[in-house]
Design a protein around this motif. Structure first.
Motif, PDB file in Angstrom:
ATOM      1  N   ILE A 291      24.789  57.687  40.945  1.00  9.57           N
ATOM      2  CA  ILE A 291      25.317  56.334  40.802  1.00  9.57           C
ATOM      3  C   ILE A 291      24.157  55.381  40.545  1.00  9.57           C
ATOM      4  O   ILE A 291      23.115  55.450  41.213  1.00  9.57           O
ATOM      5  CB  ILE A 291      26.096  55.888  42.052  1.00  9.57           C
ATOM      6  N   ARG A 292      24.342  54.472  39.564  1.00 15.66           N
ATOM      7  CA  ARG A 292      23.326  53.486  39.228  1.00 15.66           C
ATOM      8  C   ARG A 292      23.764  52.118  39.746  1.00 15.66           C
ATOM      9  O   ARG A 292      24.827  51.621  39.375  1.00 15.66           O
ATOM     10  CB  ARG A 292      23.092  53.438  37.721  1.00 15.66           C
ATOM     11  N   VAL A 293      22.929  51.523  40.598  1.00 21.59           N
ATOM     12  CA  VAL A 293      23.240  50.239  41.222  1.00 21.59           C
ATOM     13  C   VAL A 293      22.102  49.276  40.925  1.00 21.59           C
ATOM     14  O   VAL A 293      20.927  49.584  41.193  1.00 21.59           O
ATOM     15  CB  VAL A 293      23.443  50.375  42.750  1.00 21.59           C
ATOM     16  N   ALA A 294      22.437  48.099  40.359  1.00 23.52           N
ATOM     17  CA  ALA A 294      21.423  47.082  40.062  1.00 23.52           C
ATOM     18  C   ALA A 294      20.897  46.478  41.356  1.00 23.52           C
ATOM     19  O   ALA A 294      21.670  46.163  42.275  1.00 23.52           O
ATOM     20  CB  ALA A 294      22.013  45.994  39.174  1.00 23.52           C
ATOM     21  N   VAL A 295      19.576  46.303  41.426  1.00 23.05           N
ATOM     22  CA  VAL A 295      18.937  45.782  42.636  1.00 23.05           C
ATOM     23  C   VAL A 295      18.363  44.394  42.400  1.00 23.05           C
ATOM     24  O   VAL A 295      18.622  43.458  43.152  1.00 23.05           O
ATOM     25  CB  VAL A 295      17.834  46.745  43.122  1.00 23.05           C
ATOM     26  N   VAL A 296      17.564  44.239  41.353  1.00 22.72           N
ATOM     27  CA  VAL A 296      16.915  42.962  41.078  1.00 22.72           C
ATOM     28  C   VAL A 296      16.796  42.808  39.563  1.00 22.72           C
ATOM     29  O   VAL A 296      16.647  43.786  38.834  1.00 22.72           O
ATOM     30  CB  VAL A 296      15.517  42.891  41.752  1.00 22.72           C
ATOM     31  N   ALA A 297      16.916  41.547  39.092  1.00 18.19           N
ATOM     32  CA  ALA A 297      16.818  41.240  37.662  1.00 18.19           C
ATOM     33  C   ALA A 297      15.768  40.164  37.450  1.00 18.19           C
ATOM     34  O   ALA A 297      15.707  39.178  38.208  1.00 18.19           O
ATOM     35  CB  ALA A 297      18.170  40.789  37.116  1.00 18.19           C
ATOM     36  N   TYR A 298      14.933  40.338  36.433  1.00 18.10           N
ATOM     37  CA  TYR A 298      13.873  39.397  36.085  1.00 18.10           C
ATOM     38  C   TYR A 298      14.144  38.841  34.687  1.00 18.10           C
ATOM     39  O   TYR A 298      14.308  39.614  33.730  1.00 18.10           O
ATOM     40  CB  TYR A 298      12.502  40.076  36.092  1.00 18.10           C
ATOM     41  N   ASN A 299      14.181  37.531  34.587  1.00 14.87           N
ATOM     42  CA  ASN A 299      14.244  36.876  33.287  1.00 14.87           C
ATOM     43  C   ASN A 299      12.805  36.555  32.874  1.00 14.87           C
ATOM     44  O   ASN A 299      12.219  35.573  33.317  1.00 14.87           O
ATOM     45  CB  ASN A 299      15.101  35.613  33.377  1.00 14.87           C
ATOM     46  N   VAL A 300      12.248  37.378  31.996  1.00 22.56           N
ATOM     47  CA  VAL A 300      10.829  37.307  31.641  1.00 22.56           C
ATOM     48  C   VAL A 300      10.690  36.543  30.326  1.00 22.56           C
ATOM     49  O   VAL A 300      11.345  36.879  29.331  1.00 22.56           O
ATOM     50  CB  VAL A 300      10.214  38.705  31.522  1.00 22.56           C
ATOM     51  N   THR A 301       9.838  35.525  30.342  1.00 25.62           N
ATOM     52  CA  THR A 301       9.522  34.740  29.151  1.00 25.62           C
ATOM     53  C   THR A 301       8.048  34.913  28.834  1.00 25.62           C
ATOM     54  O   THR A 301       7.188  34.604  29.664  1.00 25.62           O
ATOM     55  CB  THR A 301       9.853  33.256  29.371  1.00 25.62           C
ATOM     56  N   ILE A 302       7.748  35.407  27.643  1.00 29.67           N
ATOM     57  CA  ILE A 302       6.375  35.642  27.196  1.00 29.67           C
ATOM     58  C   ILE A 302       6.104  34.704  26.022  1.00 29.67           C
ATOM     59  O   ILE A 302       6.794  34.764  25.001  1.00 29.67           O
ATOM     60  CB  ILE A 302       6.167  37.105  26.776  1.00 29.67           C
ATOM     61  N   SER A 303       5.139  33.812  26.200  1.00 29.38           N
ATOM     62  CA  SER A 303       4.876  32.791  25.190  1.00 29.38           C
ATOM     63  C   SER A 303       3.391  32.723  24.902  1.00 29.38           C
ATOM     64  O   SER A 303       2.552  33.240  25.641  1.00 29.38           O
ATOM     65  CB  SER A 303       5.382  31.430  25.658  1.00 29.38           C
ATOM     66  N   LEU A 304       3.058  32.007  23.772  1.00 33.07           N
ATOM     67  CA  LEU A 304       1.666  31.825  23.404  1.00 33.07           C
ATOM     68  C   LEU A 304       0.984  30.786  24.267  1.00 33.07           C
ATOM     69  O   LEU A 304      -0.234  30.797  24.416  1.00 33.07           O
ATOM     70  CB  LEU A 304       1.571  31.400  21.929  1.00 33.07           C
ATOM     71  N   GLY A 305       1.738  29.843  24.805  1.00 32.41           N
ATOM     72  CA  GLY A 305       1.156  28.769  25.592  1.00 32.41           C
ATOM     73  C   GLY A 305       0.677  29.244  26.942  1.00 32.41           C
ATOM     74  O   GLY A 305       0.863  30.388  27.351  1.00 32.41           O
ATOM     75  N   GLN A 306       0.022  28.288  27.603  1.00 28.44           N
ATOM     76  CA  GLN A 306      -0.502  28.568  28.927  1.00 28.44           C
ATOM     77  C   GLN A 306       0.454  28.034  29.970  1.00 28.44           C
ATOM     78  O   GLN A 306       1.112  27.009  29.752  1.00 28.44           O
ATOM     79  CB  GLN A 306      -1.874  27.926  29.116  1.00 28.44           C
TER      80      GLN A 306
END
Length: 906
Positions: free
Chosen positions: A653-668
């Motif tokens: 069985i596959r159960v979701a534990v944690v989700a990350y909304n990852v944003t990768i940009s050129l800026g700092q």
């Protein structure tokens, strides 16, 4: 911080990226390491069946336990007696006996009997060569109920065993101690087991100092024991347990009750399977045995023993040491089960197995063929001759009574002589499941307790609690002939063996003893499971999901709405709702980022998805590394932005534990907040934009436009120009200072001269400060401003405070301070300035109250702060330079401040 050279595998093993040559070297190193391991384990007695090693599902440290504890000045809490009806837990320790409240062992209702060995007896113990730290004490080895009003206890009493009665109501010794050498062993670690049955005491141990092990009935008369000659019935036996089975209640044959003893002894058989030096045994005697009339007088006439087998033949595993045994009563005596903890005789090898045996198979072995030993020097072989009648070793039954044999003393001599010479049976007892229920590497179980729980499916499940030699408690459930470890609990902070275990179904508690104290834990802690799947995956017969929480089944009268799946551990939560932890992460292109995912179950494996697609983290070119601690994104690129979800995969069985909304940009990312009062500043100045006067100023550039390569190059060039201008200003200031010091009669621009001219008290204080601080002070010798071109020294800034004696202070940020006591050599005189000012003041333009703070990066990693000391008594003539400097700075008031400077360009 996770380096880019660190890779992750699902097993949690770290690797490193190498070139082809380095990979070849690494392979050679692995082969070399494998060869070393093979050489080191050449004498290892078995192969390792890794597929059989059972892993506990959940690990709980001592800080997370919900239990109660009892401790005192005594140690070695090894003897436990539970009285369910009275709610008392009696515990025997070294030099004391305690009566604890079974519902809460930590309550203040504890009653104590102190029973220490006398100083004289301790001295005699030392004269015998015994250890005065462990053996020369009174260790309570026996504590059981004698009758309705009294308990009976025995202790080693510093190698002189004594026994005494305890008045239960007053909890005091009701009489003087009596001799106990036939009832209790001499030492605290000697194998020992004992029972009081109908006020008869049956014991098994090595009693006297140099005696042979023996099974005895001590009271009432006549006392019985095992035989030593011509055939020794016990061969260096180490006893671990005993049990009474009321077989007289099973059937109409008039069968007597029997007492079973479990032990390990030296092997006597001649067979390839018995190649080990020690074997595990079960022996039995009849409770009504009274010995023989002439032959076997005061000896057992019903003693028989046979071998208990607990092995894995396909892996050449033979567990030949019995550590603990637990008797599980059934609905009838024939349903009795014996659970045993088995180990290996090699002390440097840790391994444990749990096997269970049924009473009918034990009885069948005692009814099979006998073994014989014709010569005392030879091995035992199966007996093929004639067997006397009645069958030797049987108890008195109705059939024998009909033949006039009402008691063991009436048995014929030929039967008793056969019993004397044939105590060993040929047929061994195989496990009920024909293999161990549980196998654990690197673990030595010491004690066990078990009870039965009815599941929601109506089946009866056996739940076992097993203590280890390092202070852990494993809870397991038997499902289809296999033990599944539900959880492992750390009972103590410091590793120590579990010396006793007891279960109370009335109090729903398990009690564990150790050398340091007692621990009381609930039989289950269902609140530990926070979701439906977590509750179902545990397969704990005590726990079920009620739609909102994981609850205790035994506390619910209505079980119709509960969900539980012990057989498979996966059905019932298809419609359940569960929360997934949501997190956000913003990173720059080219950075490495670790997305953590902590799984509560040791049996679960992590599975990562990116926008619903599975992340492949095993290819070296994938840019991902997956491991037990999370997902590592290496050299992040913009196309790797998205929703990363960590799933726990368990039991299919596959159960979701944690989700990350990852944003990768050129800026700092935005700059971190600056702590108040911070002395250092990394702010970078940029030139103001130039706009034609005929046009309106354009809109300010966006953040991405400002950070474009062209604009960044302009910013860098502007910053270098501004810093160069500031350096020129600073050089002018130093030139004027040097000139003023040179014109004066008492001044040289020298640290050595300044230190020499400074007052001795202040100089010593300054040297002390110089050794303990990273500040470097440039001091002037003059202390006032006069008409000869020498200015008044105002005040000096010292560690944030103001002291006398004006000077220019250079504060290194991370530079090393010299520890030499001698001052540095004098600096050469500075050249004269091209335009010599008026001699009316040493500083023609003056110094402002405070120079602006300027941060410089030295040698790539150190910062130097240049600041000018404040002056309270500055002459009015010394003010024009401040105005000039302020005008220079005024031209840059429109300078643009960047939100986050690049330290590498400062």
């Amino acid at each position: 911080m996770y380096l880019r050279t660190r890779l992750y595998r699902p097993e949690g093993v770290c690797l490193k990226r190498h070139s082809a040559e380095m990979q070849g070297a690494q392979s050679s190193a692995h082969l070399l390491l494998l060869s070393c391991l093979c050489a080191a384990t050449a004498g290892f007695p078995f192969r390792t069946p890794q597929d059989l090693d059972v892993t506990p599902r959940v690990t709980v440290l001592s800080s997370g336990l919900q239990g109660r504890r009892f401790r005192s000045s005594a140690v070695n809490y090894s003897t436990v007696l539970l009285e369910e009806d009275s709610g008392r837990l009696y515990v025997g320790a070294r030099g004391a006996v305690f009566a604890l409240n079974a519902s809460d062992i930590s309550s203040n209702s504890t009653r104590t009997i102190e029973w220490e060995a006398s100083p004289e007896q301790k001295h005699e113990c030392l004269l015998k060569g015994k250890d005065n730290r462990t053996e020369c004490f009174n260790h309570i080895r026996f504590l059981q109920r004698f009758n309705s009003t009294h308990l009976y206890m025995c202790g080693t009493y510093a190698f002189r065993p004594l026994c005494a009665y305890i008045n239960e109501e007053r909890f005091v010794m009701s009489s003087e101690p009596e001799e106990g050498r036939d009832k209790c062993p001499y030492g605290p670690t000697t194998g020992y087991t004992a029972l009081i049955i109908d006020q008869q005491m049956f014991t098994a141990t090595q009693y006297e100092f140099r005696s042979f092990p023996d099974i005895r009935r001590n009271s009432p008369s006549p006392t019985l024991k095992t035989e030593d000659a011509p055939t020794r019935w016990l061969n260096d036996a180490h006893f671990v347990g005993s049990a009474l089975v009321r077989e007289s209640l099973d059937g109409n044959t008039g069968e007597d009750d029997k007492i079973y003893f479990f032990f390990t002894e030296k092997s006597q058989e001649q067979a390839a399977a018995y190649s080990h030096s020690r074997v595990t045994r079960v022996a039995r005697v009849c409770k009504g045995d009274r010995g023989g009339h002439l032959t076997l007088q005061k000896r057992w006439t019903s003693f028989l023993k046979t071998r208990l087998s607990c092995s894995l033949p396909e892996y050449d595993f033979h567990f030949n040491v019995l550590r603990s045994v637990f008797t599980m009563p059934g609905l009838t005596p024939r349903d009795t089960l014996f659970y045993g903890i088995f180990g290996l005789e090699w002390k440097n090898v840790k391994a444990s197995a749990v096997c269970r045996f049924s009473l009918p198979e034990v009885q069948e072995a005692f009814e099979g063929p006998y073994m014989e030993n014709k010569d005392s020097d030879s091995k035992w072989k199966e007996y093929t001759g004639k067997i006397p009648d009645p069958r030797p070793g049987t108890c008195i039954t109705d059939t024998l009574r009909a033949r006039g044999i009402d008691i063991s003393t009436s048995l014929p001599d030929d039967v008793l002589d056969f019993v004397r010479r044939h105590p060993l049976m040929s047929q061994q007892v195989e496990p009920l499941d024909r293999r161990p229920l549980l196998f654990r590497r690197t673990t030595d179980y010491t004690h066990m307790a078990a009870h039965v729980v009815q599941g929601l499916d109506g089946q009866m499940y056996h739940v076992l609690y097993m203590g280890t030699d390092e202070g852990w408690l494993h809870k397991a459930v038997e499902v289809n002939g296999q033990l599944l470890i539900i959880e492992e609990l750390q009972l103590f902070d410091e590793p120590q063996p579990v010396t006793s275990l007891q279960i109370s179904t009335k109090q729903m508690s398990v009690y564990a003893g150790s050398p340091s104290g007692m621990v009381q834990l609930p039989l289950s802690n269902c609140s530990r499971y926070t979701s439906c799947y977590d509750c179902i995956f545990a397969r704990d017969p005590h726990c079920a999901w009620n739609g909102a929480t994981c609850t205790d089944v035994t506390a619910r009268s209505d079980r119709s709405s509960l969900i539980q799946d012990i057989q498979q551990g996966r059905i019932g939560c298809e419609e359940a709702q569960y929360n997934v932890v949501q997190r956000s992460r913003s990173v720059r292109v080219g950075d490495d980022v670790l997305l953590q995912c902590e799984l509560s179950s040791n049996l679960a494996t992590p599975l990562w998805t990116l926008d619903g697609e599975e992340v492949q983290g095993y290819d070296l070119n994938s840019g991902f590394r997956t491991g037990t601690d999370g997902l590592l994104i290496i050299e992040a690129r913009q196309e790797k932005s998205g929703l990363y979800t960590c799933h726990a995969v368990e039991n299919g069985i596959r159960v979701a534990v944690v989700a990350y909304n990852v944003t990768i940009s050129l800026g700092q990312p935005p700059p971190p907040p600056v702590e108040p009062g911070h002395r250092l500043s990394t702010t970078r100045l940029a030139p103001p934009p130039e706009h034609p006067s005929s046009q309106a100023p354009p809109l300010p550039p966006t953040h991405s436009e400002r950070l474009s390569p062209r604009n960044m190059e302009t910013v860098y060039l502007s910053l270098v120009t501004i810093l160069g201008g500031l350096c020129v200003v600073l050089a002018v200031v130093l030139t004027y200072v040097g000139f003023c010091l040179r014109v004066g009669n008492r001044g040289k621009y020298s640290l050595r001269a300044a230190a020499a001219a400074y007052p001795s008290s202040k100089r010593s204080r300054s040297r002390k400060h110089h050794r303990n601080s990273s500040h470097m002070e440039l001091k002037t010798i003059s202390s006032h401003c006069n008409g000869n071109g020498v200015c008044n020294g105002g005040s000096k800034l010292h560690n944030g405070g103001i002291e006398e004696g004006g000077f220019l202070q250079i504060v290194p940020g991370e530079g090393e301070t010299s520890t030499k006591k001698e001052p540095p050599p004098a600096a050469p005189p500075l050249p004269p300035a091209p335009n010599i000012p008026s001699p009316e003041c040493d500083f023609p333009s003056g110094l402002s109250a405070t120079l602006p703070t300027v941060l410089r990066r030295m040698n790539g990693n150190s910062y130097v702060l240049l600041r000018q000391s404040d002056s309270e008594n500055t002459s009015p003539l010394c003010s024009s330079f401040a105005e000039e400097l302020n005008r220079i700075l005024e031209k840059r008031k429109h300078t643009q401040l960047l939100p986050r400077p690049d330290e590498s360009s400062v």
